[in-house]
Every structure is written in structure tokens, then in C-alpha cells.
Design a protein around this motif. Structure first.
Motif, mmCIF file in Angstrom:
data_model
loop_
_atom_site.group_PDB
_atom_site.id
_atom_site.type_symbol
_atom_site.label_atom_id
_atom_site.label_comp_id
_atom_site.label_asym_id
_atom_site.label_seq_id
_atom_site.Cartn_x
_atom_site.Cartn_y
_atom_site.Cartn_z
ATOM 1 N N SER A 1 4.879 51.399 -60.716
ATOM 2 C CA SER A 1 6.033 52.312 -60.594
ATOM 3 C C SER A 1 6.185 52.884 -59.189
ATOM 4 N N LEU B 1 9.760 57.020 -64.107
ATOM 5 C CA LEU B 1 9.754 56.117 -65.254
ATOM 6 C C LEU B 1 9.005 56.729 -66.434
ATOM 7 N N ASN C 1 10.939 58.521 -68.715
ATOM 8 C CA ASN C 1 12.011 57.720 -69.306
ATOM 9 C C ASN C 1 13.332 57.882 -68.564
ATOM 10 N N GLN D 1 16.159 54.539 -63.308
ATOM 11 C CA GLN D 1 15.024 53.817 -62.738
ATOM 12 C C GLN D 1 14.604 52.670 -63.656
ATOM 13 N N TYR D 2 14.633 52.898 -64.955
ATOM 14 C CA TYR D 2 14.320 51.832 -65.909
ATOM 15 C C TYR D 2 15.303 50.671 -65.743
ATOM 16 N N GLU E 1 14.587 46.545 -64.716
ATOM 17 C CA GLU E 1 15.115 45.362 -65.385
ATOM 18 C C GLU E 1 16.006 44.547 -64.446
ATOM 19 N N ASN F 1 6.713 45.375 -63.777
ATOM 20 C CA ASN F 1 6.134 46.576 -63.174
ATOM 21 C C ASN F 1 4.635 46.516 -63.435
ATOM 22 N N GLU G 1 3.960 51.227 -67.676
ATOM 23 C CA GLU G 1 5.373 51.611 -67.753
ATOM 24 C C GLU G 1 6.285 50.380 -67.700
ATOM 25 N N SER H 1 9.009 47.500 -68.994
ATOM 26 C CA SER H 1 10.292 47.431 -69.690
ATOM 27 C C SER H 1 10.179 46.456 -70.861
ATOM 28 N N VAL I 1 7.906 51.996 -71.694
ATOM 29 C CA VAL I 1 8.743 53.191 -71.594
ATOM 30 C C VAL I 1 10.130 52.941 -72.189
ATOM 31 N N LEU I 2 10.826 54.045 -72.451
ATOM 32 C CA LEU I 2 12.228 54.081 -72.897
ATOM 33 C C LEU I 2 12.468 53.183 -74.106
ATOM 34 N N SER J 1 10.948 50.575 -75.114
ATOM 35 C CA SER J 1 10.510 49.178 -75.046
ATOM 36 C C SER J 1 9.145 49.040 -75.709
#
Length: 593
Positions: free
Chosen positions: A403, A409, A412, A416-417, A421, A439, A443, A445, A489-490, A492
Motif C-alpha cells: 500500500s 486502503l 477502505n 485508492q481501492y 484495481e 498490492n 490489503e 483487492s 479490503v472493501l 473483497s
């Protein structure tokens, strides 16, 4: 022809996968000065003013081999030198090549501004023929290398001083500068895709020419003998062909067999250009949670290599030094290298191809996030992937590490996420055939091809405990070994990709005089040792623990060499082994599934 190779540093041809027979090396002594008050442009320094200092190109001013060896930060640098072209180059285009200049460059020939470049790790070139005079000519170069954390910089400290895991900066020219005569109509680039399953190479040829009737001849050579040949007629500026190789031999770390390629551009029987290249037949696949090379499961036994030298920093001191680093990795029993936070000199990749070493290539990252930082990173990464696409040794691309430059990240941050991608998408558009680690470390994706985990857990027992559920077919730990950093993260999640412990070990040598109270921050993150026997046993225990994790498809040991204050190498900074390579190789060649 070449210049007198005995009098210049880095005399070897700098671009081994796109070779023309004529060139002129401009390495060696140049005029040099600092421009701390940014006076050079307004005062016309490019118009022929001699500079008071000398520097040895291609070594950064911070290094010993440059002849300057000053570690203070200077953000604006000027270079100049005179040169004269061979008479046989008359009437030709003349390409001025820079292997790498960190970070922003402006070039003048005979006082006329030729062009600009931004990006410190990839090559650029200009056709300088319109600016040349008969007889002597003068080249001037202005470089701006700020300490901005939004600039892709890898492990170059934003303070200019080594600390923790950052090191001295490498500013200005740090790879070969050279001249090349070419015709106006020529081959601009080639892309080589090996297809081992079909014993064939797919070749894309890009021309510096209009769409018109052309012919391309392609020859594949085995030990100097032509074993396959194709001739294509087309009416475009780009063409593709497949060339099959009879009785083909496949490339691998154990058998790094390479074929030479010769590509000619013709029109109505007239030869316009000829280049030489090479490649190896190998296929890469990810399936069943593992890497597969040429249809066989390939366990990755990698070592982290950051490509620093005490006498020259990021600039390789010699071609021999590049080869020796590859040889050291193989002597220690590794079959691969993760080149960390550096786009290495193409000659290093050449030796990985020749000697047989798998490579994860990784972009040097910025340290702060902004729109400008994103665009700088994306633009230079595209150029890096394009530059190195043809190397058979490269088996993964890594656009971002830990990161770096994307500090939110963990919280979340959707922007940046999305950019992480986007970097994966950019990479796949440039190379649809190699896996991409989005990454490296944590963290991740939802679209990473490999689940790459950094884990400096120091013992086999602790590793087995940490990954007990995964070893029983359950879930991976949701967080990595340090700082409660999430693995994904987020929203995933893990989708069955190969799991690689892409940073492990890092055992630091404790100087005898150093008390626990005196140890710096590195000792809070890495294991340590006081004598070689303890080091070897800790290494054996760790790698046996990794081997017992059957869901893991590879590892990367930190690291090949010490660098400045970071003393966790298998080699010292000046490349002296701390352990007998054969003993480490014996451990590395253990029972990895």
C-alpha cells in the motif's frame, strides 16, 4: 562500431533484447554542476557554458563511483559533454538513448531544446539528427529530482538520509547513455510471446514507418544455426506472425535454454533495418492454487533483491556485478527473485534469462497519495511493462507493494481501492499472459491473481499456529502478522488464488556490542541472530515450517544482501556470504510441495 570500450564504465551493449550493430557509448566523464538556486535555464547554461565539476556517468552524484560522492540533497543537476559522430553516420537519423534518469529531464543539443522526460526508472530517446552540426556537438542535460513523496521513488528516502527500510537517494543519470544511427524507416519495437505448448513464438513487429507495402523476415537461431524462418508481406505499420520451432527445447530455471531471433525489415528487396533479439519457450499458468511452468507445478523459492551497491547505490557498478547477484541467488538454492521497489537495469534481466531465475518485477512506489502521484505511477509502470515484456524470466508483475502511496486502503478508501484495481487493468492491457499481484503484502483487492502475504513470523511453530485453519482447508487469517492490517479490503475476499508468502525471514544480525535498548526499529519487526550457527538453524526451522503449509505455493526470503543500516541479508552489502551457500541451498531444496 563502438567507442573504445577500455576507457568507459558499463561498456556492454545496454539493450540486449533489441540489438543493432552500430552504436556509440557516451558513458564516462561529463561536465557537471548543481543548480540549487535554479539559475541554469534563465542564465542559458545549455548554450555552451562549461560546468566546473566532473562526474562519471552513469553513476549518481551520491555514489563513490561518480567521483563526487556527496550525500547532501541537491534537487537540480546539470550535465554536459561534447561528442563527435563517425563520418559513416552522415544522412542517418541519430537516436540519443538514456537508460534511466531520475527524475525529470530536459535535453539540449548545441543549445537547442530537444525534448523532455518524466520518470526515473525507464528509458527514453530522441532523434537528434535535426540539431547536429558537422564536427563537434554539445549535449546538455538538466535533471530535477525533488524529495516529493508523490514521486515514484521506491526505497529512496524522502529525507535524503537512510532510516528504517529506506536508503540514500539516486539522482540523475544512473543507466547507460548512448547514440545509435538508424534509417528514417525502421523497426520501432517487437513483442515476443513464447507458447511452449505449441513450440512457437508469436511476434508483433511495430514499425517507425507509414502503412505501406513491407516485408518482414524472421529467423529463429539455435546455437547460431537457423532452425525456423518466416517471411511476411503486409501493408501496415504493425504486423504479427507465428513462427514454429521444430524439436523445441523449453526454458526453465533448471534449463534456461534461449533461442536467438533475427528480424529484418525490407521493401522491394531493399533492407531497411535489422535487429537481433532472443527468447525462451515457456508457459506460465495459475491453476489449482499453484504456479505452473511448462505444464508442471512450480514451487516458488524466491529471494528479495533490492539492487543496491555500496559504491554505486541503485546504479549497477558493472555488468559482472549484475551477473554475480543472479549467481548468488542460484548458489543459495533459490529459483526466483522478487526485485523489490526497483525497475532493474535490462542487463540484470538478461542474466536472469541466461542463467535461469524466475522474476517478479515490481514498480518503485510513491509514499503519498494524490491524483498526480497516481498518474505518475501509472504512466511509468506502463513503460516498465512494455520495456521488459520480452524477458522469459519474468513470471509476475507487481505494480504496488504494501500500500505504499495508498495509506488509506486500510480504512477502505474507495478511490485508492479503485486505483489499485486500475493498476491491475493497466498491467493486463499491456500483458495479457502473466499474472498480476495487485498490492503485494496485504490489503488486496478482489482481482489480484496471487494472494501475496508478507509474514515475518520467525518460527515454524508460530507459523503453523497462525495458519492452522488454512492448513485444515479453512479460511486464511483475516489480518497479516503486523499492525492488524487486513489481508483483503472493501469487501473483497480470497477466491482460491495461489498463496505466496512473498516476504518472510528478514533475520537481522545483531552486532556484538549492541544491547537490546540500543536496537533500532528494524529489530521490532524482524527476528535476529548473533552467530552463523544460530542463523542457519533459525533459517532451517522457518523454511521447514513454510514447507509444511501445503496450501502455500511459494515464498520469498528477505533478503539477498544487506543495504546500509538494514543488515538482514544472506550477503553483506559488499557481497560476502554470512552462511555457506551450499548449506542454505540444501534447506531451500527441501520438501516443498
Amino acid at each position: 562500431m563502438t567507442s573504445d570500450l577500455r576507457k568507459i564504465p558499463r561498456p556492454e551493449y545496454p539493450r540486449p533484447q533489441f540489438v543493432r550493430s552500430e552504436w556509440l557509448n557516451l558513458n564516462g566523464e561529463w561536465e557537471f554542476t548543481f543548480d540549487d538556486h535554479d539559475l541554469g535555464v534563465t542564465q542559458g547554461w545549455a548554450l555552451g557554458l562549461p560546468f566546473e565539476r566532473q562526474i562519471v556517468v552513469p553513476f549518481p552524484y551520491q555514489s563513490m563511483l561518480s567521483g563526487i560522492d556527496e550525500k547532501e540533497v541537491h534537487e537540480i543537476l546539470w550535465y554536459a559533454r561534447n561528442f563527435e559522430l563517425p563520418a559513416t553516420w552522415a544522412g542517418m537519423n541519430v537516436l540519443l538513448h538514456f537508460g534511466a534518469v531520475d527524475y525529470q529531464s530536459t535535453v539540449w543539443i548545441n543549445g537547442q531544446e530537444v525534448g523532455h522526460n518524466q520518470g526515473g526508472h525507464t528509458p527514453f530517446q530522441f532523434n537528434i539528427a535535426p540539431y547536429l552540426n558537422p564536427g563537434p556537438n554539445r549535449l546538455a542535460l538538466r535533471v530535477v529530482d525533488t524529495q516529493s513523496p508523490t514521486q515514484p521513488r521506491g526505497k529512496q528516502s524522502v529525507t535524503g538520509l537512510p532510516h528504517d527500510i529506506d536508503y540514500y537517494c539516486t539522482s540523475g543519470v544512473w543507466q547507460t547513455v548512448w547514440l545509435e544511427p538508424v534509417r528514417g524507416m525502421r523497426i520501432e519495437d517487437i513483442k515476443i510471446r513464447p507458447i511452449a505448448k505449441q513450440n512457437a513464438f508469436d511476434l508483433t513487429v511495430f514499425l517507425h514507418a507509414p502503412s505501406a507495402p513491407w516485408q518482414i523476415e524472421v529467423e529463429v537461431l539455435d546455437q547460431g544455426a537457423v532452425v525456423a524462418k518466416e517471411k511476411i508481406e503486409f501493408s501496415a505499420a504493425t504486423t504479427q506472425c507465428r513462427i514454429s520451432v521444430p524439436n523445441a527445447k523449453h526454458w526453465s530455471p533448471d534449463f534456461p535454454y534461449l533461442y536467438s531471433l533475427r528480424v529484418r525489415l525490407l521493401q522491394a528487396g531493399q533492407l531497411f533495418d535489422e535487429i537481433e533479439s532472443y527468447s525462451g519457450l515457456r508457459d506460465i499458468e495459475l491453476r489449482s492454487g499453484s504456479y505452473w511452468l511448462n505444464g508442471k507445478k512450480q514451487y516458488l523459492r524466491m529471494v528479495l533483491d533490492q539492487g543496491y551497491w555500496p559504491e554505486s547505490l541503485l546504479a549497477p557498478p558493472s555488468d559482472a556485478a549484475l551477473r554475480e547477484d543472479v549467481q548468488w541467488a542460484k548458489k543459495f538454492g533459490f529459483n526466483g527473485v522478487r526485485k523489490h521497489q526497483k525497475i532493474e537495469d535490462p542487463r540484470w534481466l538478461y542474466w536472469c534469462d541466461v542463467l535461469g531465475l524466475l522474476v517478479w518485477e515490481e514498480m518503485p512506489n510513491a509514499r503519498a497519495w494524490s491524483t498526480q502521484a497516481e498518474e505518475r505511477l501509472a504512466a511509468e509502470w506502463r513503460r516498465a511493462v512494455d520495456r521488459d515484456y520480452n524477458h522469459p524470466s519474468i513470471v509476475a508483475w507487481v505494480p504496488v507493494n504494501e500500500s505504499m502511496g495508498f495509506p488509506e486502503l486500510r480504512e477502505n478508501h474507495p478511490g485508492q481501492y479503485a486505483f489499485i484495481e486500475r493498476m491491475v487493468d493497466i498491467t493486463r492491457h499491456s500483458d495479457a499472459y502473466r499474472p498480476v499481484i495487485d498490492n503485494d503484502g496485504w490489503e488486496h483487492s478482489d482481482i489480484t491473481d496471487v494472494c501475496a502475504i508478507h509474514d515475518y513470523t520467525p518460527t515454524a511453530h508460530q507459523l503453523r499456529t497462525r495458519y492452522e485453519q488454512a492448513s485444515l482447508g479453512g479460511e486464511l487469517p483475516p489480518h497479516v502478522w503486523i499492525g492488524n492490517k487486513p489481508l483483503f479490503v472493501l469487501g473483497s475476499r480470497y477466491h482460491g488464488q495461489p498463496v505466496v508468502l512473498s516476504e518472510v525471514g528478514g533475520f537481522l544480525q545483531i552486532p556484538q556490542h549492541l544491547s537490546s535498548a540500543q536496537r533500532d526499529i528494524l529489530f521490532k519487526h524482524y527476528g535476529s541472530w548473533r552467530d552463523p550457527e544460530e542463523f542457519l538453524e533459525k533459517l532451517r526451522d522457518l523454511l521447514e515450517g513454510i514447507a509444511s503449509l501445503l496450501f502455500v505455493s511459494g515464498f520469498c526470503y528477505t533478503q539477498l544482501t544487506d543495504i546500509e543500516q538494514e543488515t538482514n541479508g544472506l550477503l553483506t552489502y559488499d557481497r560476502k556470504p554470512k552462511l555457506e551457500p551450499a548449506k542454505v541451498a540444501e534447506i531451500n531444496c527441501g520438501d516443498f510441495q
